[in-house]
Design a protein around this motif. Structure first.
Motif, short mmCIF file in Angstrom:
data_model
loop_
_atom_site.label_atom_id
_atom_site.label_comp_id
_atom_site.label_asym_id
_atom_site.label_seq_id
_atom_site.Cartn_x
_atom_site.Cartn_y
_atom_site.Cartn_z
N GLN A 182 -5.97 -6.86 -5.21
CA GLN A 182 -6.86 -6.09 -4.34
C GLN A 182 -8.22 -5.87 -5.00
O GLN A 182 -9.26 -5.99 -4.36
N LEU A 211 -2.00 -4.81 -7.00
CA LEU A 211 -3.19 -4.00 -7.24
C LEU A 211 -4.30 -4.83 -7.89
O LEU A 211 -5.48 -4.69 -7.54
N TRP A 232 0.84 -1.20 0.00
CA TRP A 232 0.00 0.00 0.00
C TRP A 232 0.87 1.25 0.00
O TRP A 232 0.60 2.21 -0.74
N TRP A 288 -11.60 -7.86 -3.40
CA TRP A 288 -12.10 -6.70 -2.65
C TRP A 288 -12.92 -7.10 -1.43
O TRP A 288 -12.78 -6.51 -0.36
N LEU A 319 -8.01 2.30 -0.35
CA LEU A 319 -7.90 2.06 -1.79
C LEU A 319 -8.89 2.91 -2.57
O LEU A 319 -8.57 3.46 -3.63
N VAL A 375 -8.93 3.37 -6.44
CA VAL A 375 -9.01 1.95 -6.78
C VAL A 375 -10.43 1.44 -6.53
O VAL A 375 -11.01 1.69 -5.47
#
Length: 212
Positions: A100, A97, A66, A104, A115, A120
């Motif tokens: 993620q 990424l 992160w 989610w 995020l 994101v």
């Protein structure tokens, strides 16, 4: 973005800073004297407020990635440019990424919030069959149960100062739910080969060597 989320093998000026930070994050790692421990925690937080991400509900590995994403964005990179192969200090931020976005629902609300503020969004998935929907629901349920178990372990370890848990011990959580902590720990140790890397890392950071 400066971070203390160094990997365990990290070395600086020939000093094993990664292992040193790992030791500090463990229960009692800041010392037995409460005042001194609090002072040390404040000093570390002054350098990096998220120096102990386990208290926030995620791993050091997640925090490091992160921080890498935040640094790339602050440097002018666009999200569309951060693709697999784009790295920061050796960590593949682009690949991370994608995970993620894909996973989610497994992130906790604060991870999702961070995020989301960075722009994101979760990956859009088209459900093709009821069986797939049920499988996703079961995975989410299992992830939630694991997070409750880890939260219960953190409370127990911080209070008792040890990682050994009696088989019949039940830990109460602030939301009123309870976790059969001894059973939780035993089951996950016996099913170690079925745990995800994220789950193993979370348990290892609490001091369980069998999860490494």
């Amino acid at each position: 973005m400066f971070t203390l989320a160094a990997p365990r093998h990290a070395v600086a000026l020939d000093k094993p800073v990664g292992q040193w930070l790992t030791n500090l994050r463990r229960p009692g790692g800041l010392g037995k004297d409460p005042e001194r421990a609090a002072q040390r925690a404040q000093q570390l937080a002054a350098i990096d407020p998220d120096w102990n991400p386990g208290q926030l509900g995620w791993t050091v590995d997640w925090q490091r990635h992160w921080a890498g994403l935040a640094t790339l964005l602050a440097g002018g990179a666009g999200l569309e440019e951060i693709v697999p192969g784009v790295t920061h200090h050796g960590d593949d931020i682009g690949r991370w990424l994608i995970r993620q976005r894909r996973d989610w629902v497994r992130l906790n609300p604060e991870q999702q919030h961070r995020l989301d503020e960075a722009g994101v969004k979760p990956a859009v998935r088209h459900q093709k069959a009821a069986a797939r929907t049920n499988a996703k629901a079961e995975a989410t349920k299992g992830s939630d149960a694991f997070q409750r178990g880890v939260a219960a372990l953190q409370r127990y370890i911080q209070r008792e100062g040890k990682t050994v848990v009696g088989r019949q011990h039940v830990e109460d959580l602030p939301d009123g739910t309870s976790v059969r902590l001894g059973v939780f720990l035993s089951n996950h140790k016996n099913r170690r080969d079925r745990l995800t890397d994220h789950q193993l890392a979370a348990l290892a950071e609490l001091g369980y060597d069998w999860a490494r």
